[in-house]
Write an enzyme that holds these catalytic residues in place. Structure first.
Site, PDB file in Angstrom:
ATOM      1  N   GLY A  92       0.832  -1.203   0.000  1.00 50.48           N
ATOM      2  CA  GLY A  92       0.000   0.000   0.000  1.00 50.48           C
ATOM      3  C   GLY A  92       0.865   1.250   0.000  1.00 50.48           C
ATOM      4  N   CYS A  93       0.240   2.379  -0.276  1.00 51.54           N
ATOM      5  CA  CYS A  93       0.985   3.635  -0.383  1.00 51.54           C
ATOM      6  C   CYS A  93       1.510   4.090   0.978  1.00 51.54           C
ATOM      7  CB  CYS A  93       0.119   4.712  -1.030  1.00 51.54           C
ATOM      8  SG  CYS A  93      -1.548   4.843  -0.360  1.00 51.54           S
ATOM      9  N   TYR A  94       0.629   4.141   1.981  1.00 53.32           N
ATOM     10  CA  TYR A  94       1.095   4.538   3.314  1.00 53.32           C
ATOM     11  C   TYR A  94       2.147   3.567   3.858  1.00 53.32           C
ATOM     12  CZ  TYR A  94      -2.686   8.038   4.023  1.00 53.32           C
ATOM     13  OH  TYR A  94      -3.519   9.122   3.952  1.00 53.32           O
TER      14      TYR A  94
ATOM     15  N   THR B  27       4.311   1.807   2.267  1.00 56.66           N
ATOM     16  CA  THR B  27       5.591   2.003   1.588  1.00 56.66           C
ATOM     17  C   THR B  27       6.357   3.170   2.198  1.00 56.66           C
ATOM     18  OG1 THR B  27       4.769   1.072  -0.484  1.00 56.66           O
ATOM     19  CG2 THR B  27       6.660   2.549  -0.638  1.00 56.66           C
ATOM     20  N   ALA B  28       5.687   4.324   2.294  1.00 57.85           N
ATOM     21  CA  ALA B  28       6.358   5.504   2.858  1.00 57.85           C
ATOM     22  C   ALA B  28       6.759   5.247   4.310  1.00 57.85           C
ATOM     23  CB  ALA B  28       5.446   6.724   2.769  1.00 57.85           C
TER      24      ALA B  28
END
Lengths: 345, 345, 345, 345
Positions: free
Chosen positions: C148-150, C152-153
């Site tokens: 997911g995007c969150y 990953t960061a």
């Protein structure tokens, strides 16, 4: 091939680098900046860390003409005109993104720009780099006067109709909308976030420097004096220009025929897209890319033509078109290094 | 005085409430919503918690005409025309923010709106509520057809020049720029954040419903048939409309004289500001307020007039003007409850 | 190499195409869309005219497994889990951008997602595609669960500190800020322009699906159960995620040492940039690119670590990382087709 | 009652005027501006034409103390401290929107602000104007130190929990998000439109001047030394602050009990709204108004409290709270002139 970018610390400069960095025929890139000489490029543009970690240099015609093949000027008005005579003599090729060499008439330049015009001899060398209209001249040029952002969108939107004399040339009205990046990196109240966000403004009514540039090319194309009304607006976005162009149809011409004419006119131009399916192009649809997208509307009630033309002001309106000209000047496919698709959404 | 807002769950409704909530002559506010009947207003607009904690009702002409003095319609097209005959008969005053009663010619309505027109008798009652131009009629009206947002900005921008026959009426071109809120609260791809942010779009070229509304009033004013070219655009902001209006000057007229004419024309209109100091009004300068701000540009090179006219589309372009009319209909000072200054920045 | 994109009509799909279109090892691209089957791709994404003019297809495992080498799923939750068992059996490689195969524990999936979990056997095949942390497993994988995007960061921001046990694992607080594009192309009030512009919102406090994904990987890395506090926010922009991550330092560690540790940790990762010069990365600095940019702050007053980590949610947070994994699965340089520089400004 | 606004040409000044212009107890407004003395206010804020057409003056304690009853300072740091001793002696009441009188410890001021602190005697007079917490002291004050924007949102969000000792005071983490207007009207690269639009940035990690202000009030309230972690972020909007505040629960406390506690705590405060229906307040929901909106989340998995607190940074975070204090100082209802509803959308 080695290149230098003069005025490389501005948005035009960093955008040139975005494309030149991956250009297969470009080796070294020098960045010249008067105000930021000796600073590291990645300090002023941190996103370039690990990519472009060079130190900016101050201007030296001697150094530049010795070490590079092509010089891009991404400077404000009244800079390139100073350096150009000597550079041209040195034999280096130059692509000027500023307005200093766009106007052939020195008096007109001085009236609209408020600076001394470039010297007559160098000015004669300058080829107006509206690629789609001037490809053959660009091929031979040593000095390119790269077009302004509004003129690029406007002229590409008008050329088919003007070449075919379909509109009354003195009825042309151009309503332009631009994002903030056209105003560059220099600070001003006008593009201060709190006063530009959630705001639409008109500016320089009847007084924008791009008016004589548009008129010069229209007049040349039509072989008669053309005057246009142009109102630029700034709308709350960073990139993108739309020009909405109006003209009185001088003849009966159906929507279908107009669509066909425009599509045919640009059929060999890889960076111009004509929409004929009732879709009007949006600025976001060319975001970050070198495309110009156009659609035309023929209004039978009013007998007027409306053209919607959009570009990314920093790409086809500046750095991208400069590289397109660079490619043509050197015999490369004009798409080289420029085929990035628009970023959407 | 008690009022009802039909279609109160949309942006027009919540904006009416923002002003009516503090209006010194308004007591009770009822909110009618077909789709949200029995929901609490503060559930769909949480910022109204502790202020407007009422339950929305479904439409009943009987209930409304019994309990309220004035009904505002903030509904989509083709709603108010259904309820109006009965309401008008009941004696209640009505202010319709939709387009159903703006066009006097039923055929024109049906052509541009694609719905059945309002019945002829009720239509005859309707007074076009462009306050500054129609104050006397508004005073006597039982039914107000409150103007559209684009027509308000456009007509206020044009009236001085048209009344004094300073422009060629068939040369009028209107280039409109609006924020997203004009599209209302209903979801659509067009105003989906990711596709509207950082984007400028043109839409409904030569086909927007506000064209016949503008033409009707211009024609009436000029006592001749007027046709206009109008291109609406959506720019990335929530509120605000700017219309940039172009016309060929039909006579020699200096910038100074034009400034004086406009300033004089509106000298008794508290909500129209004319700028004559080379400042072109910006949409943010009327944000949240009922003002219309105007500046004119006379271009001697082209012999054309350009007018910049800005309003907050939800206020002077909808709910604010409705309350201005409400005030006049009831003999209150037209500024009552509307004197909020613009929010800046 | 031929690929198919299932769910290709969404933002994840169009972003995959932006990169795959220029990928030197990709030939044919098929686009599968349940809701848009038989529509032309360039009708729903006009900016793709002249580039991607294919017709979208409906899903058929047979057709796909016969004609393509790799399938990307850019679908909502609860779609890929249905098709995957058969596809995996067919031998085709799959990269799933949805959450269906990210959580190893079926119960946890069902609790947080509210759907039936993928079948256990296929789930066992899935390799978590956080490239920088799991490169060796990705190399061998047939099925990638793309992060997911969150997560990953967040995970890239945390891994150096967690691997070196520098923070108290149960003190981790993650404050996320995302643009609208993460919510996809489907319409919702939440990303309606007028209500998202000029607005910051928190949502799904303690309830976002990315919480168990983050906790699973942290727990695995630390070999102990880890619980995190995570608050996502939506801020008015289209692209970009920043996570601001807080943790109590479990040991004395200077700013300098922390900088060195982070820089060293990622020294061989071409898509992770660590800033150590007091510059905190901004979301715009990775716009349109596959980079993750990180900076750390050691606060001696509070004995806490703060990490700033930014990505473009649609690139490193979705499609870009998927292609990075695609490259690794096929033995290509992981940068292939992904080296575009960020667009700035 | 006559008032003067020193530093009236900034955003704090124009926002004071927006409210004071309609304030029933305010007669004359003088605007003092060092940099814009002798300019007309409506030249720098054209939206004020016809409303506030005064000429700005240079500072003179004598003139001010003679002609006005109250002075508002809307100046940068290190200005009001210079003028205050004399003004206070003259007997005039002063409300200082800058930070010069907020910190009681001169050393702390000098460390965080980098300027000389105000003189000790005048400092002793200063009452911290967090209205809801300090109403009684405000009533008696001659000099108000009006709170900073972040401290206002943060402290109102924390006070109920802190007063009831429900969280571990040294676990407090504050993640702030602000719009651009907090940075004022002065130009800076940071709020240059092209670099702020479509961008989220963290800044001044662990170093923001509002940290000691928050800590001072928390420490005073808790009667023990409190240290907080605070990370401010700038997100692409003009107005609004959200603080997301985290703390470890020091005791078992259900969501329901926490909701009740917060609601009860603020039940007599007209400008604080507590949401207990799973709605998390958004910055737009207080746009242009003096409200602070709060919701709390108790996470049973992590045993942490999260508080969402939003204000309009220019209103409750600056000018609005200043007028609220002005009202209280003069015995007016604290809502006088401040009851405008938020503008939505």
């Amino acid at each position: 091939m080695d290149v230098a970018i003069v005025g490389g610390s501005g948005y035009g400069g960093v955008e040139l680098i975005r494309f030149l960095y991956h250009h297969p025929h470009v080796d070294q890139i020098k960045v010249v900046s008067h105000s930021k000489a000796n600073e590291r490029f990645s300090d002023i543009y941190p996103h370039m860390k690990d990519h472009v970690d060079l130190t900016m240099e101050s201007m030296s015609v001697e150094a530049i003409s010795q070490y590079v093949d092509v010089v891009f000027f991404a400077t404000p008005a009244n800079v390139s005109s100073k350096w150009m005579p000597e550079l041209i003599k040195s034999g280096v090729k130059c692509i000027d993104l500023s307005g200093d060499f766009r106007l052939k008439d020195q008096e007109v330049y001085e009236e609209w720009y408020g600076y001394d015009a470039a010297d007559a001899e160098t000015l004669k060398e300058a080829v107006y780099g509206l690629t789609e209209e001037n490809r053959e001249a660009v091929k031979q040029a040593q000095l390119i006067a790269n077009p302004g952002c509004y003129p690029t969108a406007t002229l590409l939107g008008l050329m088919p109709a003007v070449h075919h004399k379909l509109i009354d040339l003195n009825s042309i009205i151009i309503d332009g909308k631009t994002g903030a990046s056209g105003a560059g990196r220099s600070l001003s109240q006008n593009v201060h976030y709190s006063e530009m966000n959630e705001n639409t403004k008109a500016y320089k009514l009847g007084a924008h420097k791009h008016i004589p540039e548009i008129e010069q090319w229209l007049s040349k194309t039509a072989s008669e004096e053309v005057t246009v009304q142009f109102t630029p607006h700034i709308v709350p976005m960073t990139r993108g220009i739309m020009t909405t162009i109006y003209g009185n149809l001088s003849t009966d011409y159906s929507q279908q025929k107009m669509n066909d004419l425009y599509q045919d006119y640009y059929k060999n131009d890889p960076f111009v897209k004509v929409y004929t399916n009732n879709h009007y192009p949006q600025t976001k649809e060319v975001y970050g890319s070198n495309y110009c997208a156009i659609a035309v509307h023929v209004d039978e009630r009013t007998n007027k033509l409306t053209v919607i033309s959009v570009i990314d002001n920093l790409v086809k309106g500046a750095s991208g078109q400069a590289i397109q000209n660079f490619n043509i000047m050197h015999g490369f496919d004009e798409k080289t290094g420029l085929e990035l698709l628009p970023i959407f959404p």
